[in-house]
Design a protein around this motif. Structure first.
Motif, PDB file in Angstrom:
ATOM      1  N   HIS A   1       0.803  -1.187  -0.217  1.00  0.00           N
ATOM      2  CA  HIS A   1      -0.044   0.131   0.062  1.00  0.00           C
ATOM      3  C   HIS A   1       0.850   1.294   0.227  1.00  0.00           C
ATOM      4  O   HIS A   1       0.471   2.350  -0.467  1.00  0.00           O
ATOM      5  N   TRP A   2       2.070   0.993   0.582  1.00  0.00           N
ATOM      6  CA  TRP A   2       2.779   2.150   0.648  1.00  0.00           C
ATOM      7  C   TRP A   2       3.190   3.090  -0.723  1.00  0.00           C
ATOM      8  O   TRP A   2       3.880   4.047  -0.822  1.00  0.00           O
ATOM      9  N   ILE A   3       3.125   2.176  -1.929  1.00  0.00           N
ATOM     10  CA  ILE A   3       3.578   2.789  -3.195  1.00  0.00           C
ATOM     11  C   ILE A   3       2.431   4.238  -3.278  1.00  0.00           C
ATOM     12  O   ILE A   3       3.095   5.096  -3.912  1.00  0.00           O
ATOM     13  N   ALA A   4       1.451   4.224  -2.638  1.00  0.00           N
ATOM     14  CA  ALA A   4       0.591   5.374  -2.896  1.00  0.00           C
ATOM     15  C   ALA A   4       1.130   6.528  -2.081  1.00  0.00           C
ATOM     16  O   ALA A   4       1.090   7.617  -2.693  1.00  0.00           O
ATOM     17  N   TYR A   5       1.965   6.481  -1.306  1.00  0.00           N
ATOM     18  CA  TYR A   5       2.633   7.533  -0.604  1.00  0.00           C
ATOM     19  C   TYR A   5       3.598   8.523  -1.609  1.00  0.00           C
ATOM     20  O   TYR A   5       3.859   9.602  -1.614  1.00  0.00           O
ATOM     21  N   ALA A   6       4.184   7.807  -2.620  1.00  0.00           N
ATOM     22  CA  ALA A   6       4.942   8.305  -3.591  1.00  0.00           C
ATOM     23  C   ALA A   6       4.209   9.415  -4.474  1.00  0.00           C
ATOM     24  O   ALA A   6       4.792  10.397  -4.720  1.00  0.00           O
ATOM     25  N   PHE A   7       2.916   9.301  -4.598  1.00  0.00           N
ATOM     26  CA  PHE A   7       2.135  10.104  -5.519  1.00  0.00           C
ATOM     27  C   PHE A   7       1.775  11.365  -4.431  1.00  0.00           C
ATOM     28  O   PHE A   7       1.205  12.162  -4.908  1.00  0.00           O
ATOM     29  N   MET A   8       1.940  11.165  -3.185  1.00  0.00           N
ATOM     30  CA  MET A   8       1.612  12.507  -2.101  1.00  0.00           C
ATOM     31  C   MET A   8       2.834  13.530  -2.008  1.00  0.00           C
ATOM     32  O   MET A   8       2.591  14.364  -1.353  1.00  0.00           O
ATOM     33  N   VAL A   9       3.829  13.021  -2.543  1.00  0.00           N
ATOM     34  CA  VAL A   9       5.019  13.944  -2.383  1.00  0.00           C
ATOM     35  C   VAL A   9       4.897  15.374  -3.169  1.00  0.00           C
ATOM     36  O   VAL A   9       5.098  16.367  -2.794  1.00  0.00           O
ATOM     37  N   ASP A  10       4.224  15.156  -4.324  1.00  0.00           N
ATOM     38  CA  ASP A  10       3.670  16.415  -4.939  1.00  0.00           C
ATOM     39  C   ASP A  10       2.167  16.016  -5.337  1.00  0.00           C
ATOM     40  O   ASP A  10       1.838  15.628  -6.376  1.00  0.00           O
ATOM     41  N   PRO A  11       1.123  16.297  -4.371  1.00  0.00           N
ATOM     42  CA  PRO A  11      -0.194  15.856  -4.414  1.00  0.00           C
ATOM     43  C   PRO A  11      -0.803  16.510  -5.426  1.00  0.00           C
ATOM     44  O   PRO A  11      -1.708  16.100  -6.227  1.00  0.00           O
ATOM     45  N   VAL A  12      -0.504  17.745  -5.935  1.00  0.00           N
ATOM     46  CA  VAL A  12      -1.089  18.984  -6.962  1.00  0.00           C
ATOM     47  C   VAL A  12      -0.734  18.227  -8.203  1.00  0.00           C
ATOM     48  O   VAL A  12      -1.960  17.943  -8.962  1.00  0.00           O
ATOM     49  N   ALA A  13       0.141  17.568  -8.553  1.00  0.00           N
ATOM     50  CA  ALA A  13       0.491  16.850  -9.794  1.00  0.00           C
ATOM     51  C   ALA A  13       0.278  15.581  -9.979  1.00  0.00           C
ATOM     52  O   ALA A  13      -0.254  14.894 -11.115  1.00  0.00           O
ATOM     53  N   HIS A  14       0.137  14.927  -8.778  1.00  0.00           N
ATOM     54  CA  HIS A  14       0.283  13.468  -8.751  1.00  0.00           C
ATOM     55  C   HIS A  14      -1.161  12.719  -8.016  1.00  0.00           C
ATOM     56  O   HIS A  14      -1.290  11.402  -8.225  1.00  0.00           O
TER      57      HIS A  14
ATOM     58  N   LEU B   1      -2.195  11.506 -22.184  1.00  0.00           N
ATOM     59  CA  LEU B   1      -3.188  11.263 -21.361  1.00  0.00           C
ATOM     60  C   LEU B   1      -3.079  11.964 -20.029  1.00  0.00           C
ATOM     61  O   LEU B   1      -4.146  11.788 -18.886  1.00  0.00           O
ATOM     62  N   GLY B   2      -1.756  12.748 -19.829  1.00  0.00           N
ATOM     63  CA  GLY B   2      -1.748  13.573 -18.380  1.00  0.00           C
ATOM     64  C   GLY B   2      -1.097  12.803 -17.497  1.00  0.00           C
ATOM     65  O   GLY B   2      -0.841  13.378 -16.303  1.00  0.00           O
ATOM     66  N   LEU B   3      -0.504  11.818 -17.638  1.00  0.00           N
ATOM     67  CA  LEU B   3       0.404  10.667 -16.712  1.00  0.00           C
ATOM     68  C   LEU B   3       1.753  11.317 -17.176  1.00  0.00           C
ATOM     69  O   LEU B   3       2.507  11.537 -17.907  1.00  0.00           O
ATOM     70  N   THR B   4       2.370  11.481 -15.887  1.00  0.00           N
ATOM     71  CA  THR B   4       3.926  11.670 -15.836  1.00  0.00           C
ATOM     72  C   THR B   4       4.530  10.875 -14.786  1.00  0.00           C
ATOM     73  O   THR B   4       3.902  10.423 -13.915  1.00  0.00           O
ATOM     74  N   LYS B   5       5.822  10.875 -14.775  1.00  0.00           N
ATOM     75  CA  LYS B   5       6.622  10.121 -13.983  1.00  0.00           C
ATOM     76  C   LYS B   5       6.818  11.011 -12.735  1.00  0.00           C
ATOM     77  O   LYS B   5       6.422  12.279 -12.569  1.00  0.00           O
ATOM     78  N   LEU B   6       7.344  10.376 -11.532  1.00  0.00           N
ATOM     79  CA  LEU B   6       7.035  10.915 -10.340  1.00  0.00           C
ATOM     80  C   LEU B   6       8.276  12.102 -10.008  1.00  0.00           C
ATOM     81  O   LEU B   6       8.211  13.036  -9.237  1.00  0.00           O
ATOM     82  N   THR B   7       9.476  11.728 -10.544  1.00  0.00           N
ATOM     83  CA  THR B   7      10.704  12.380 -10.217  1.00  0.00           C
ATOM     84  C   THR B   7      10.664  13.663 -11.155  1.00  0.00           C
ATOM     85  O   THR B   7      10.072  13.566 -12.131  1.00  0.00           O
ATOM     86  N   GLY B   8      10.732  14.981 -10.444  1.00  0.00           N
ATOM     87  CA  GLY B   8      10.517  16.141 -11.124  1.00  0.00           C
ATOM     88  C   GLY B   8      11.630  16.596 -11.918  1.00  0.00           C
ATOM     89  O   GLY B   8      12.344  17.564 -11.928  1.00  0.00           O
ATOM     90  N   ILE B   9      12.254  15.867 -13.141  1.00  0.00           N
ATOM     91  CA  ILE B   9      13.076  16.380 -14.116  1.00  0.00           C
ATOM     92  C   ILE B   9      12.314  16.191 -15.488  1.00  0.00           C
ATOM     93  O   ILE B   9      11.294  15.429 -15.755  1.00  0.00           O
ATOM     94  N   ASP B  10      12.773  16.993 -16.366  1.00  0.00           N
ATOM     95  CA  ASP B  10      12.121  16.900 -17.792  1.00  0.00           C
ATOM     96  C   ASP B  10      12.776  15.570 -18.580  1.00  0.00           C
ATOM     97  O   ASP B  10      13.859  15.246 -18.470  1.00  0.00           O
ATOM     98  N   GLY B  11      11.608  15.040 -18.962  1.00  0.00           N
ATOM     99  CA  GLY B  11      12.115  13.565 -19.605  1.00  0.00           C
ATOM    100  C   GLY B  11      12.357  12.396 -18.558  1.00  0.00           C
ATOM    101  O   GLY B  11      12.193  12.522 -17.429  1.00  0.00           O
ATOM    102  N   SER B  12      13.002  11.437 -19.285  1.00  0.00           N
ATOM    103  CA  SER B  12      13.032  10.176 -18.366  1.00  0.00           C
ATOM    104  C   SER B  12      14.977  10.061 -17.941  1.00  0.00           C
ATOM    105  O   SER B  12      15.682  10.808 -18.874  1.00  0.00           O
ATOM    106  N   PHE B  13      15.195   9.464 -17.086  1.00  0.00           N
ATOM    107  CA  PHE B  13      16.414   9.237 -16.660  1.00  0.00           C
ATOM    108  C   PHE B  13      16.914   8.109 -17.727  1.00  0.00           C
ATOM    109  O   PHE B  13      16.301   7.238 -18.515  1.00  0.00           O
TER     110      PHE B  13
END
Length: 517
Positions: free
Chosen positions: A88-101, A363-375
């Motif tokens: 269930h803890w995976i949901a916490y990652a989406f609350m680091v930036d709740p406005v976006a995720h 579709l509006g989905l973005t990754k959680l880390t806040g950099i442009d593009g992917s690592f």
């Protein structure tokens, strides 16, 4: 007492076997929820074993003509329930930036439902061969194989595999030095499945008793193994720095100076460390290797020491307007001399890169880390020599998750595992991640120095024992000697060979026991 217990067990077995329709699916989901209590931080391993027994009983109760369909549905619901509570803890990652995720949190449960398709396939395959006591071996075989597949295909996600249900027993976990996590998982599923025969009238106890004996041997053998005294590497004193910076504050401009100052001050705290380790992405800015002032301060920290190791976001400029990001680890030697740069090779889907990025972005989905593009991924595990401290293999966060994939061409003397478990929430996720690191140490016979941003930071010896630690959400350091490696374990030499042998044995036992009733 046995005379009074037998009717009660038989009645419970009749109840579970008699479930059908939505009642059966609901019970399977509930059994999955309860089974998750077998994992950290609860560590109630009987709950996991009884969960597997319940699944077997529910498939036992299916009509023969519908058994494959029932097996698929029951194991899917069980897996979904286990993931929903256990991860269930995976949901916490989406609350680091709740406005976006935060709006994406429901997709976490879609992910759990999709992940449970591995259990669905395992149940359907086992039900195809559901005859006599051979069904127990068929279930363990199919479940174990699909857990291996879960850890390998689609980049792999072997979190909370059944072996980790033995987190409460370091003695039993010592068997991972031979069987690895996947082999121990198969045996664990078989033990749990065999308990189903205790709920039959009359109870059949021989297979369950035999497996209880096997795990008793594991426990005793592990206890004897743990009598071995821990040796240390002369002249190497580690300092693991745990700055305890909330993820939401890590890169905000107004906190950057504070965050960097905290790293420096903790590194300078009283003590006599020879090698300092900072966690994943510790510097609050990208491009550490291009920051002269930061490099000067690192040089000052390493005067008279063996060096400093830190995670950092690295920027590779391909041209004036084109660049790539790497989740990297830098190794600095005495006086800040650059020794090595390692780039994380096993990236986290949706966290560090987005599969089908253009489509999902639309579709509006973005990754959680806040950099442009992917690592950008690196090119695999490597070993680096640090003067006076042997050779180390870096494992950044998620990379320590994969059994048999943590050592490259050269066996190191130790692992350094840097992580930022602030993404994993304040409780279950970091404790499960720590247990994974302990099992990797046991499998490979190598110590682990684990520096985590918000915890749990720890020094782990090659038997999985924690020699020094700092708990969750604490600011400070972990100081202690580096444990010495032991001789290569059977698992480190032969990998999943024992898992393959167990698969073959279960194929034979499925056929042998299916001939009886």
């Amino acid at each position: 007492m046995l005379e009074r217990l037998t009717p009660a067990l038989a009645a419970a077995g009749d109840f579970v076997r008699g479930l059908n329709g939505w009642r059966r699916l609901g019970f399977a989901f509930a059994a999955g929820l309860v089974s998750a209590l077998g994992f950290a931080p609860f560590n109630v391993f009987p709950a996991l074993l009884l969960g597997f027994a319940a699944v077997v009983l529910m498939i036992d109760g299916a009509e023969p003509a519908r058994r494959i369909r029932t097996g698929a549905a029951v194991t899917w619901a069980f897996g979904f329930g286990q993931y929903a509570l256990g991860m269930h803890w995976i949901a916490y990652a989406f609350m680091v930036d709740p406005v976006a995720h935060a709006w994406q949190i429901p997709f976490v449960f879609v992910f759990f439902a999709a992940l449970a398709l591995f259990q669905l396939c395992a149940g359907a395959l086992a039900a195809r061969f559901w005859r006599g006591r051979g069904r127990l071996f068929a279930f363990a075989l199919s479940y174990g194989v699909f857990e291996w597949l879960r850890g390998h295909i689609f980049t792999g996600f072997p979190w909370n595999i059944p072996a980790y249900g033995w987190g409460a027993s370091l003695g039993v976990l010592q068997s991972a030095a031979v069987f690895g996590a996947y082999g121990l998982s198969l045996l664990t599923v078989l033990f749990g499945a065999a308990l189903a025969d205790l709920f039959a009238p009359p109870p059949r106890w021989k297979i369950a008793a035999a497996l209880a004996g096997v795990f008793a041997v594991f426990f005793v053998g592990g206890a004897v193994r743990l009598e071995t005294a821990a040796q240390t590497v002369p002249g190497v004193n580690l300092r693991l720095v745990q700055p305890n910076v909330p993820q939401a504050e890590k890169y905000l401009r107004r906190y950057k100076a504070r965050n960097w100052r905290r790293l420096i001050e903790l590194s300078r705290a009283p003590g006599d460390p020879t090698l300092i380790v900072w966690p994943e992405a510790a510097p609050p800015f990208a491009g550490l290797d291009e920051q002269p002032l930061a490099l000067e301060q690192i040089a000052a920290l390493t005067v008279g020491r063996q060096g400093l190791i830190t995670g950092a976001v690295r920027v590779d400029y391909l041209s004036a307007d084109k660049y790539r990001y790497f989740n990297s680890l830098f190794v600095f030697g005495r006086d800040g001399k650059a020794i090595a740069t390692y780039d994380k090779y096993h990236l986290v889907p949706f966290g560090e890169y987005l599969p089908y990025e253009e489509t999902l972005n639309s579709l509006g989905l973005t990754k959680l880390t806040g950099i442009d593009g992917s690592f950008t991924p690196g090119d695999g595990p490597k070993a680096y020599a640090v003067p006076g401290a042997g050779t180390l293999t870096p494992l950044i966060c998620y990379e320590i998750l994969f059994p048999g994939e943590v050592v490259g061409a050269t066996r190191p003397d130790w692992f350094v595992n840097i992580t930022d478990d602030s993404w994993f929430g304040p409780w279950a996720g970091p404790q499960q991640h720590l247990l994974v690191a302990r099992v990797r140490a046991i499998e490979e016979g190598l110590p682990v120095a684990r520096a985590a941003n918000t915890g749990i930071s720890a020094i782990i010896d090659p038997f999985g024992r924690i020699t020094h630690r700092l708990g969750l959400n604490q600011t400070g350091t972990v100081d202690g000697p580096l444990p010495a490696a032991i001789a290569p374990t059977p698992y480190s030499r032969f990998g999943d060979l024992w898992f393959v042998l167990l698969v073959c044995a279960n194929v034979a036992l499925t056929w042998l026991f299916s001939k009886g009733k």
